[in-house]
Enzyme design. Structure first.
Site, PDB file in Angstrom:
ATOM      1  N   ARG A   1       0.923  -1.167  -0.112  1.00 25.18           N
ATOM      2  CA  ARG A   1       0.072  -0.165  -0.005  1.00 25.18           C
ATOM      3  C   ARG A   1       0.857   1.249  -0.008  1.00 25.18           C
ATOM      4  O   ARG A   1       0.959   1.802  -0.999  1.00 25.18           O
ATOM      5  CB  ARG A   1      -1.024  -0.008   1.114  1.00 25.18           C
ATOM      6  CG  ARG A   1      -2.271   0.654   1.093  1.00 25.18           C
ATOM      7  CD  ARG A   1      -2.098   2.217   1.345  1.00 25.18           C
ATOM      8  NE  ARG A   1      -1.397   2.391   2.619  1.00 25.18           N
ATOM      9  CZ  ARG A   1      -0.789   3.702   2.960  1.00 25.18           C
ATOM     10  NH1 ARG A   1      -1.136   4.715   1.959  1.00 25.18           N
ATOM     11  NH2 ARG A   1      -0.412   4.097   4.129  1.00 25.18           N
ATOM     12  N   ASP A   2       1.503   1.522   1.005  1.00 25.72           N
ATOM     13  CA  ASP A   2       2.218   2.677   1.149  1.00 25.72           C
ATOM     14  C   ASP A   2       3.556   2.870   0.124  1.00 25.72           C
ATOM     15  O   ASP A   2       3.890   3.709  -0.403  1.00 25.72           O
ATOM     16  CB  ASP A   2       2.852   2.859   2.735  1.00 25.72           C
ATOM     17  CG  ASP A   2       3.722   4.374   3.037  1.00 25.72           C
ATOM     18  OD1 ASP A   2       4.506   4.430   3.972  1.00 25.72           O
ATOM     19  OD2 ASP A   2       3.456   5.066   2.305  1.00 25.72           O
TER      20      ASP A   2
ATOM     21  N   HIS B   1       7.136   4.004  12.434  1.00 19.52           N
ATOM     22  CA  HIS B   1       7.051   3.873  11.054  1.00 19.52           C
ATOM     23  C   HIS B   1       8.106   5.056  10.382  1.00 19.52           C
ATOM     24  O   HIS B   1       7.617   6.262  10.376  1.00 19.52           O
ATOM     25  CB  HIS B   1       5.656   4.275  10.411  1.00 19.52           C
ATOM     26  CG  HIS B   1       5.440   4.267   8.985  1.00 19.52           C
ATOM     27  ND1 HIS B   1       4.838   3.403   8.176  1.00 19.52           N
ATOM     28  CD2 HIS B   1       5.969   5.116   8.043  1.00 19.52           C
ATOM     29  CE1 HIS B   1       4.648   3.712   7.010  1.00 19.52           C
ATOM     30  NE2 HIS B   1       5.277   4.541   6.757  1.00 19.52           N
TER      31      HIS B   1
ATOM     32  N   HIS C   1      11.023   6.582   7.869  1.00 17.30           N
ATOM     33  CA  HIS C   1      11.567   6.714   6.703  1.00 17.30           C
ATOM     34  C   HIS C   1      13.101   6.868   6.571  1.00 17.30           C
ATOM     35  O   HIS C   1      13.651   7.359   7.564  1.00 17.30           O
ATOM     36  CB  HIS C   1      10.622   7.955   5.882  1.00 17.30           C
ATOM     37  CG  HIS C   1       9.370   7.624   5.295  1.00 17.30           C
ATOM     38  ND1 HIS C   1       8.593   8.404   4.266  1.00 17.30           N
ATOM     39  CD2 HIS C   1       8.545   6.562   5.493  1.00 17.30           C
ATOM     40  CE1 HIS C   1       7.732   7.609   4.120  1.00 17.30           C
ATOM     41  NE2 HIS C   1       7.492   6.635   4.771  1.00 17.30           N
TER      42      HIS C   1
ATOM     43  N   CYS D   1      10.140   9.346  -1.474  1.00 20.22           N
ATOM     44  CA  CYS D   1       9.635  10.401  -0.696  1.00 20.22           C
ATOM     45  C   CYS D   1       9.042  11.420  -1.571  1.00 20.22           C
ATOM     46  O   CYS D   1       9.707  11.819  -2.647  1.00 20.22           O
ATOM     47  CB  CYS D   1      10.787  10.984  -0.109  1.00 20.22           C
ATOM     48  SG  CYS D   1      10.239  12.348   1.196  1.00 20.22           S
TER      49      CYS D   1
ATOM     50  N   ASN E   1      10.469   4.765   2.577  1.00 20.80           N
ATOM     51  CA  ASN E   1      10.113   3.665   3.452  1.00 20.80           C
ATOM     52  C   ASN E   1      11.574   3.142   3.877  1.00 20.80           C
ATOM     53  O   ASN E   1      12.300   2.772   2.661  1.00 20.80           O
ATOM     54  CB  ASN E   1       9.113   2.740   2.813  1.00 20.80           C
ATOM     55  CG  ASN E   1       7.776   3.475   3.054  1.00 20.80           C
ATOM     56  OD1 ASN E   1       7.182   3.655   4.216  1.00 20.80           O
ATOM     57  ND2 ASN E   1       6.896   3.175   1.890  1.00 20.80           N
TER      58      ASN E   1
END
Lengths: 306, 310
Positions: A22-23, A214, A216, A247, A256
């Site tokens: 998803r992300d 979460h 990055h 990003c 990520n």
């Protein structure tokens, strides 16, 4: 110091929340065919990952990559013991998600007012009100809800974000009924310094076993930040296979953190994840071939070339 | 809160906290094309203006083995030495040491290994034989009051032997320290280490060598360098080796990264409130310069992000 480190027990187990499908894919330019997404999720499902964020029930008008949300939900081969949460920005999305077979959902708040306005066109408080509807419906349907807070260590518009603001939003989501709050360093600017400051503030309002990070990797800090979070009692980590998803605020920069690199570190620390690293790398190699791009995972890069 | 703030307070009490090495020697070894002497000199001069305290300039190995370092004398003579900056050079043996001193070197470095196989394949002798060689260098250096830094490679794993016992690393580090090296840099040569193995190795080494005489030299081949450095800092290590732009691939995993980027290390340290005396923006500039000169992209995520932030 070494005594401190020893006494400061790291968690024995860490739950990895895989956000690649998803992300990760949402932030890739190439539109990925539905079958490819399904195959990726199926490969991840047998790698031992306990949670795989499958898709997003936002309007395809805004996020064309997730337009096939229903087909993906219906097409995947669900492994027993694995959760497949989906993003639901509002009640309509929630209803569509449940109809498509979702048994867990996620909602998204921001710790920055400007980011909230630019990203979802409303203030933080307005967004929380919107989610209230989703929470009520989810409770009635017995569907667990995960909450995300973005910009916890910095905002592309506001710059610094006060830890107290992060704590306030996290607390609101938790009080509304989210079982877990994932704290996102959306632009990857955080360091072990800002991570520990933020977590100290948040863990005063939300129990640490209901928190996740979460991170990055835009500035290369993700693994160091995750390590600090583990030292502070966090045992849930979000990551993306092959480090998918750049990003959007620093073009060409990474986004990520790669699941493979996280798992490598955790296993090296003697922490159990239940994940089979080589199966995970296979899934990463598959999606990179499909996207015709190189992996962002250093573990994958190194392993393939020795 | 964890012990991170304690570490920060502890580290802030040190004057010369972080010594950063561009590892010209190491990364240039990986570069296939010979870099012009003028470019090397300009890079070192730019780094000299950033606040870095230590810049490893070149290597006095035989140019037959390392053609990239054939211009060692011109480089050492050509650079503009900044006051309060050290410019150590690698000296594998007495001959190299003498050449280095003749060229103006005021600090040298010797290179041991925690792995027998690596020692044999890399410098064609056993660990014990290499120590005898280094003893000559260190004794001669002592007479001339030239400080010697010692390196231990394969501290967290060997490309040939695999796992390396922390006790072996401690043994080699102790030997170098007792012979007279003022500082021992522990190198994760193939970047396989994690905070787990870093912790175990340092715990062992610190029984034999004081923490303030130790440095870590982490490779980022598996993306673990920054958490490994963080672990070392939490254990009291205050000296970190790194390479501008993260240049210098891994010779054991072709195409993979090697050295950790100085820019990324600085970003982390500054974010933790640790003083380094180094101007990050100037290091990014030096990194941009050498990457342009080599026609290659930076390995530093900080440099990449800064170049492209909206």
């Amino acid at each position: 110091f070494s005594e401190n480190l020893q006494c400061q027990a790291l968690p024995e187990k860490v739950k990895i929340v895989e956000v690649g499908p998803r992300d990760g894919l949402q932030n890739e330019k190439t539109i990925v065919p539905t079958e490819t997404k399904i195959h990726l999720i199926d490969m991840l499902s047998v790698s031992g990952l306990p949670v795989i964020e499958a898709t997003s029930f936002v309007s395809p008008k805004w996020v064309p990559q997730m337009a096939d949300q229903v087909e993906v939900m219906k097409g995947i081969c669900r492994q027993p013991g694995v959760s497949y949460p989906v993003l639901t920005p509002n009640l309509k999305g929630f209803q569509a998600a449940v109809k498509a077979g979702a048994s867990e959902v996620a909602i998204f708040g921001a710790a920055s007012e400007l980011f909230s306005k630019k990203n979802i066109n409303c203030s933080v408080d307005e967004s929380l009100q919107r989610f209230d509807e989703v929470m009520k419906a989810a409770k009635e349907a017995g569907v667990p809800v995960r909450g995300y807070v973005s910009c916890v260590l910095g905002c592309p518009y506001e710059g610094k974000v006060a830890p107290e603001k992060v704590a306030h939003v996290a607390k609101s989501l938790y009080s509304m009924g989210c079982y877990e709050i994932s704290l996102g360093d959306t632009i990857g600017v955080g360091t072990p310094g800002s991570m520990s400051e933020m977590l100290e503030a948040v863990s005063r309002e939300v129990p640490v076993n209901a928190l996740a990070v979460h991170c990055h990797d835009t500035y290369g800090q993700a693994l160091a930040n995750i390590l600090v979070a583990l030292q502070m009692g966090i045992s849930v980590v979000d990551s993306s296979v092959a480090g998918l998803g750049g990003c959007p605020y620093a073009q060409g920069a990474s986004g990520n953190v790669a699941t493979e690199d996280v798992v490598y570190m955790l296993h090296g620390l003697g922490i159990q994840t239940g994940v089979d690293l080589s199966k995970l790398m296979d899934a990463g190699a598959f999606i990179c071939r499909s996207l015709n791009r190189k992996t962002n995972s250093k573990v994958s890069q190194a392993t393939c070339k020795l | 809160m964890g012990n991170v703030p304690t570490t920060v307070k502890h580290c802030l009490s040190y004057e010369q906290l972080i010594q950063d090495y561009p590892w010209l020697r190491r990364w240039l070894l990986q570069e296939k094309e010979i870099v012009p002497t003028g470019v090397k000199i300009q890079l070192i001069d730019m780094l000299s203006g950033t606040g870095l305290h230590v810049i490893e300039a070149t290597s006095f190995v035989s140019s037959k083995w390392v053609p990239q370092m054939a211009d060692h004398t011109e480089v050492l003579r050509g650079i503009q030495r900044a006051p309060h900056v050290q410019y150590p050079v690698l000296t594998p043996n007495l001959q190299g040491f003498q050449d280095a001193v003749a060229a103006g070197a005021t600090e040298v470095a010797v290179f041991g290994s925690a792995s027998e196989t690596f020692s044999k394949k890399n410098i064609n002798c056993s660990i014990d034989e290499s120590m005898l060689r280094f003893e000559e260098v260190i004794n001669t250096a002592k007479e001339q009051q030239i400080p010697v830094r010692g390196y231990v490679s394969c501290a967290l794993g060997c490309p040939h032997e695999g796992h390396i016992e922390p006790s072996k690393v401690a043994e080699v580090a102790k030997k170098l320290y007792e012979m007279g090296c003022y500082e021992i840099s522990l190198g994760d040569t193939i970047g396989v280490g994690t905070p787990g193995s870093m912790f175990k190795m340092l715990q062992c080494v610190m029984k034999e060598v004081p923490a303030d005489a130790l440095a870590v030299h982490c490779h980022d081949t598996y993306g673990q360098a920054l958490p490994n450095i963080l672990t070392a800092l939490q254990m009291g290590v205050c000296v970190v080796d790194s390479a501008v732009a993260g240049l210098g691939g891994c010779p054991y995993a072709q195409g993979s990264s090697g050295n950790v980027s100085t820019e990324d290390v600085l970003y982390m340290l500054h974010g933790m409130g640790i003083e380094t005396g180094v101007n990050l923006a100037k290091v990014v500039e030096a990194g941009d310069f050498i990457c342009n000169a080599l026609c290659r992209k930076t390995n530093s995520k900080v440099a990449k992000a800064r170049g492209r932030t909206l």
